[in-house]
Design a protein around this motif. Structure first.
Motif, PDB file in Angstrom:
ATOM      1  N   PRO A 118       0.832  -1.208   0.000  1.00 52.87           N
ATOM      2  CA  PRO A 118       0.000   0.000   0.000  1.00 52.87           C
ATOM      3  C   PRO A 118       0.870   1.263   0.000  1.00 52.87           C
ATOM      4  CG  PRO A 118      -0.642  -1.495   1.774  1.00 52.87           C
ATOM      5  CD  PRO A 118       0.607  -2.043   1.181  1.00 52.87           C
ATOM      6  N   ARG A 119       0.296   2.335  -0.578  1.00 47.22           N
ATOM      7  CA  ARG A 119       1.053   3.541  -0.834  1.00 47.22           C
ATOM      8  C   ARG A 119       1.714   4.147   0.415  1.00 47.22           C
ATOM      9  NH1 ARG A 119       0.019   7.521  -5.032  1.00 47.22           N
ATOM     10  NH2 ARG A 119       1.468   9.204  -4.616  1.00 47.22           N
ATOM     11  N   ALA A 120       0.936   4.275   1.508  1.00 52.28           N
ATOM     12  CA  ALA A 120       1.472   4.976   2.678  1.00 52.28           C
ATOM     13  C   ALA A 120       2.698   4.247   3.227  1.00 52.28           C
ATOM     14  CB  ALA A 120       0.395   5.093   3.761  1.00 52.28           C
ATOM     15  N   ARG A 121       2.591   2.920   3.285  1.00 51.16           N
ATOM     16  CA  ARG A 121       3.695   2.144   3.806  1.00 51.16           C
ATOM     17  C   ARG A 121       4.889   2.204   2.851  1.00 51.16           C
ATOM     18  NH1 ARG A 121       2.948  -3.622   4.560  1.00 51.16           N
ATOM     19  NH2 ARG A 121       4.906  -4.323   5.458  1.00 51.16           N
ATOM     20  N   ALA A 122       4.597   2.143   1.547  1.00 52.95           N
ATOM     21  CA  ALA A 122       5.667   2.195   0.544  1.00 52.95           C
ATOM     22  C   ALA A 122       6.413   3.519   0.652  1.00 52.95           C
ATOM     23  CB  ALA A 122       5.070   2.017  -0.850  1.00 52.95           C
ATOM     24  N   GLU A 123       5.685   4.614   0.890  1.00 52.43           N
ATOM     25  CA  GLU A 123       6.343   5.921   0.981  1.00 52.43           C
ATOM     26  C   GLU A 123       7.170   6.033   2.257  1.00 52.43           C
ATOM     27  OE1 GLU A 123       3.947   9.275  -0.071  1.00 52.43           O
ATOM     28  OE2 GLU A 123       3.648   8.491  -2.102  1.00 52.43           O
ATOM     29  N   GLU A 124       6.693   5.357   3.313  1.00 54.99           N
ATOM     30  CA  GLU A 124       7.466   5.349   4.556  1.00 54.99           C
ATOM     31  C   GLU A 124       8.817   4.639   4.345  1.00 54.99           C
ATOM     32  OE1 GLU A 124       6.189   3.415   8.577  1.00 54.99           O
ATOM     33  OE2 GLU A 124       4.549   4.641   7.739  1.00 54.99           O
ATOM     34  N   TYR A 125       8.758   3.458   3.726  1.00 55.33           N
ATOM     35  CA  TYR A 125       9.989   2.740   3.415  1.00 55.33           C
ATOM     36  C   TYR A 125      10.866   3.559   2.474  1.00 55.33           C
ATOM     37  CZ  TYR A 125       8.937  -1.893   5.333  1.00 55.33           C
ATOM     38  OH  TYR A 125       8.692  -2.945   6.160  1.00 55.33           O
ATOM     39  N   GLY A 126      10.216   4.155   1.475  1.00 54.24           N
ATOM     40  CA  GLY A 126      10.952   4.937   0.486  1.00 54.24           C
ATOM     41  C   GLY A 126      11.708   6.072   1.147  1.00 54.24           C
ATOM     42  N   ALA A 127      11.036   6.760   2.075  1.00 53.88           N
ATOM     43  CA  ALA A 127      11.674   7.887   2.765  1.00 53.88           C
ATOM     44  C   ALA A 127      12.856   7.393   3.595  1.00 53.88           C
ATOM     45  CB  ALA A 127      10.647   8.601   3.644  1.00 53.88           C
TER      46      ALA A 127
END
Ligand SMILES: Nc1ncnc2c1ncn2[C@@H]1O[C@H](COP(=O)(O)OP(=O)(O)O)[C@@H](O)[C@H]1O
Ligand SMILES: [Mg+2]
Length: 230
Positions: A118-127
């Motif tokens: 999911p997007r929110a988790r992916a962006e957290e990892y990405g950051a």
């Protein structure tokens, strides 16, 4: 004892009458950084693409070893190879191939979202990966608002974020000045072999190759020499 993560044997690939690969045997050890060098047109990119399951060779086999056992990459369907690339491999190209309309963090998160996160988790990892590569605070910049070296670090973050076991890089510093190139190469090594992963890199730059654990030289579609940097 070192175990192999990729074992290629007898690879040949022609484009019309051009023999891009003319019988290559090459094994890549788990955790090593391998540089592939050679003149333009010697077959470096074609070899990298065969090892990574992007291109299917005309002859020969590529085996990939993971915790799940050995996979014959050359016997997989197009669809299965595409899944293997998304899940097990990371890629860094000369120009990054980042999506200019997306922000830095969106570019990195996209690799995870393609694997179903999911997007929110992916962006957290990405950051988290952007921070690890020294880009904290630049998450919301679009690619055009970053320097060449910063953009290449975003590409490196994207290649690492899925936990790829092997990262393939084709001239990753080819468009950078020498100081930036050295920084980016440091970031690439830290985030791959520094984490126990494997790096296979194509480069023209002897300084970049000299930081790898092993170098192979190609000429006319063959591996003609192998050496360990001084
Ligand atoms: N898709 C293609 N179509 C036709 N010829 C190709 C293609 N890809 C590579 N070649 C040719 O194969 C040879 C090896 O190319 P390549 O693997 O890109 O070399 P390198 O990366 O060492 O410059 C070159 O002669 C190149 O022109
Ligand atoms: Mg090339």
């Amino acid at each position: 004892m070192s175990s192999f993560v990729i074992e290629a044997s007898g690879l040949s690939k022609s484009f019309g009458s051009t023999h891009a690969l003319a019988g290559v045997d090459l094994s890549v050890r788990q955790g090593e950084s391998l540089a592939i060098m050679g003149a333009s047109g010697s077959g470096k990119t074609t070899l990298l693409h065969c090892l990574a399951g992007i291109t299917r060779p005309d002859r020969g086999t590529v085996g990939f070893h993971s915790g799940a056992g050995r996979v014959d990459v050359t016997a997989l369907s197009e669809r299965e190879r595409s899944r293997l690339r998304r899940e097990a491999f990371g890629f860094v190209f000369q120009q990054g191939l980042l999506i200019p309309e997306l922000t830095a963090v969106e570019n990195v998160a996209l690799a995870l979202m393609l694997n179903g996160m999911p997007r929110a988790r992916a962006e957290e990892y990405g950051a988290g990966w952007l921070a690890a590569l020294g880009l904290a605070g630049l998450e919301q910049r679009r690619i055009g608002q970053l320097s060449g070296g910063q953009a290449q670090r975003v590409a490196i973050a994207r290649a690492q974020v899925t936990g790829a076991s092997v990262v393939f890089a084709d001239e990753p510093t080819g468009a950078l000045d020498s100081a930036t190139s050295s920084d980016v190469m440091g970031a690439l090594l830290d985030s791959t072999v520094g984490q126990g992963r494997t790096l296979v890199l194509v480069t023209h730059d002897a300084g970049v190759a000299g930081r790898c654990s092993r170098i192979v030289d190609m000429r006319d579609g063959r591996v003609v020499a192998e050496r360990v940097p001084a």
